[in-house]
Design an enzyme around this catalytic site. Structure first.
Site, PDB file in Angstrom:
ATOM      1  N   SER A  56     -47.100 -13.962 -36.637  1.00  0.00           N
ATOM      2  CA  SER A  56     -47.992 -14.718 -35.762  1.00  0.00           C
ATOM      3  C   SER A  56     -48.791 -13.830 -34.816  1.00  0.00           C
ATOM      4  O   SER A  56     -49.907 -14.181 -34.426  1.00  0.00           O
ATOM      5  CB  SER A  56     -47.186 -15.742 -34.955  1.00  0.00           C
ATOM      6  OG  SER A  56     -46.212 -15.091 -34.155  1.00  0.00           O
ATOM      7  N   ASP A  72     -42.032 -14.201 -29.643  1.00  0.00           N
ATOM      8  CA  ASP A  72     -41.498 -13.263 -30.614  1.00  0.00           C
ATOM      9  C   ASP A  72     -42.627 -12.489 -31.293  1.00  0.00           C
ATOM     10  O   ASP A  72     -43.681 -13.053 -31.587  1.00  0.00           O
ATOM     11  CB  ASP A  72     -40.684 -13.992 -31.690  1.00  0.00           C
ATOM     12  CG  ASP A  72     -39.594 -14.874 -31.097  1.00  0.00           C
ATOM     13  OD1 ASP A  72     -39.112 -14.541 -30.001  1.00  0.00           O
ATOM     14  OD2 ASP A  72     -39.241 -15.882 -31.729  1.00  0.00           O
ATOM     15  N   ASP A  74     -43.296  -9.636 -34.571  1.00  0.00           N
ATOM     16  CA  ASP A  74     -42.730  -8.998 -35.759  1.00  0.00           C
ATOM     17  C   ASP A  74     -43.319  -7.602 -35.936  1.00  0.00           C
ATOM     18  O   ASP A  74     -44.540  -7.447 -36.048  1.00  0.00           O
ATOM     19  CB  ASP A  74     -43.021  -9.819 -37.015  1.00  0.00           C
ATOM     20  CG  ASP A  74     -42.261 -11.138 -37.028  1.00  0.00           C
ATOM     21  OD1 ASP A  74     -41.218 -11.211 -36.353  1.00  0.00           O
ATOM     22  OD2 ASP A  74     -42.701 -12.077 -37.696  1.00  0.00           O
ATOM     23  N   ASP A 124     -38.931  -8.423 -33.174  1.00  0.00           N
ATOM     24  CA  ASP A 124     -38.121  -8.513 -34.384  1.00  0.00           C
ATOM     25  C   ASP A 124     -38.530  -7.399 -35.345  1.00  0.00           C
ATOM     26  O   ASP A 124     -39.726  -7.203 -35.615  1.00  0.00           O
ATOM     27  CB  ASP A 124     -38.311  -9.868 -35.057  1.00  0.00           C
ATOM     28  CG  ASP A 124     -37.708 -11.000 -34.244  1.00  0.00           C
ATOM     29  OD1 ASP A 124     -36.824 -10.720 -33.410  1.00  0.00           O
ATOM     30  OD2 ASP A 124     -38.111 -12.161 -34.437  1.00  0.00           O
ATOM     31  N   ASP A 234     -41.392 -18.838 -52.778  1.00  0.00           N
ATOM     32  CA  ASP A 234     -40.122 -19.517 -52.510  1.00  0.00           C
ATOM     33  C   ASP A 234     -40.338 -20.702 -51.568  1.00  0.00           C
ATOM     34  O   ASP A 234     -41.407 -20.867 -50.979  1.00  0.00           O
ATOM     35  CB  ASP A 234     -39.104 -18.540 -51.909  1.00  0.00           C
ATOM     36  CG  ASP A 234     -39.666 -17.764 -50.724  1.00  0.00           C
ATOM     37  OD1 ASP A 234     -40.883 -17.514 -50.696  1.00  0.00           O
ATOM     38  OD2 ASP A 234     -38.892 -17.401 -49.823  1.00  0.00           O
TER      39      ASP A 234
END
Length: 334
Positions: A56, A72, A74, A124, A234
């Site tokens: 994001s 958060d 990444d 993260d 997936d």
């Protein structure tokens, strides 16, 4: 209809990370990246990793939580050779490297190591490897290597994005809504995928969001499946159980119905209360009047003033029939 587009602009400002917080994040991320680079340079049997911002933050759909204003980020860590040790071991190396990096112990999650900057943000760190012969990266998880390609998803997302940034705002509104739910909701990747597949642009954010919610509710099945649009294709909702999916769809139904009512409502204050019911107190209250009617009455006068046909009567009212000619000016006071 009560136009709440301006209120959504204010709400977007409330949930967006900007200014000094972004600068602080950048400094923290660069320092952490340098630290990890130096750590792995000294680690035998492993090549020096490369890094890539993703998720994001890269897509500019990041929001700060209402409860504690955290968010958060990444930071992908990539090896260009397949490590000889197990994926969980690689994650353990990252955890060891950052164990004392902040005042809070990091978290070893299934797909990343989370470095916690208390009351501010989390970084993260998912770990990947991709050799020159690999067509896609492989993500380290506690259970093993998993197919994943954040870059391919980012490219797909960019093809869907509009120049006005409205699609990105829709995703942020949905994330803020899910953040306020008391149960586990679909991931940000799932919300992003659903939005990209159903988004229709509109000159107003409130109407665009109401339409998006209607499209989502009518097309997302009770099973709430969401296929990743790029490799490895997936199901992005596989971690939700049937009860969580049912709660999400029920909440989506209620939000969609109230959004439609808010768009149809004439009084802006009443409309804003319907939006606040789902988006929380960060969404501002509107004015207790029919703002659309007021705008429709003012619009002809604005056009007349621009065209030089407006006049001002003795009482100071603008019209097109009597009084002295209106002269445009830049005297705005202050």
């Amino acid at each position: 209809m009560a136009n709440c587009n301006r209120l959504f602009g204010t709400f977007n400002d409330q949930i967006t990370v900007s200014g000094n917080r972004l600068e602080k994040l950048k400094d923290s991320r660069m320092a952490l990246q340098d630290h990890l680079t130096n750590y792995f340079k000294k680690k035998e049997g492993l090549t020096t990793p490369r890094f890539a911002l993703q998720g994001s933050y890269k897509m500019k759909t990041m929001v700060q939580k209402e409860s504690d204003a955290t968010y958060d980020v990444d930071l992908g860590l990539y090896f260009l050779e397949k490590p000889e040790v197990a994926p969980a071991t690689i994650q353990g190396y990252v955890w060891d490297a950052v164990e004392n990096w902040t005042g809070t112990k990091p978290e070893h999650r299934s797909k990343c190591i989370r470095v916690i900057y208390a009351k501010d943000y989390h970084i993260d760190i998912p770990v990947y490897y991709k050799t020159p012969s690999d067509s896609h990266p492989h993500l380290a998880t506690k259970e093993g290597w998993q197919d994943s390609d954040p870059k391919a998803f980012w490219e797909w997302f960019n093809q869907k994005s509009d120049s006005a940034g409205q699609l990105k705002r829709m995703i942020k509104y949905l994330k803020a809504w899910c953040d306020a739910r008391s149960f586990k909701t679909p991931s940000g990747v799932a919300l992003t995928t659903w939005t990209c597949e159903r988004f229709l642009a509109d000159e107003r954010d409130d109407k665009a969001l109401a339409n998006l919610l209607r499209q989502m509710y009518t097309t997302i099945t009770p099973q709430c499946t969401c296929q990743m649009p790029v490799w490895a294709f997936d199901d992005l909702t596989k971690k939700l159980d049937l009860d969580q999916k049912a709660k999400f769809r029920d909440a989506l139904k209620t939000f969609s119905e109230d959004a439609a009512q808010a768009v149809a409502e004439k009084n802006q204050l009443k409309a804003s209360k319907l939006w606040r019911k789902h988006l929380g107190d960060r969404f501002p209250e509107g004015e207790d009047k029919d703002v659309d009617l007021l705008e429709s009455l003012l619009r002809p006068m604005v056009k007349a003033a621009v065209a030089g046909a407006a006049r001002i009567d003795p009482a100071g009212n603008v019209n097109t029939k009597e009084g002295v000619p209106y002269k445009p000016n830049r005297n705005f006071g202050g």
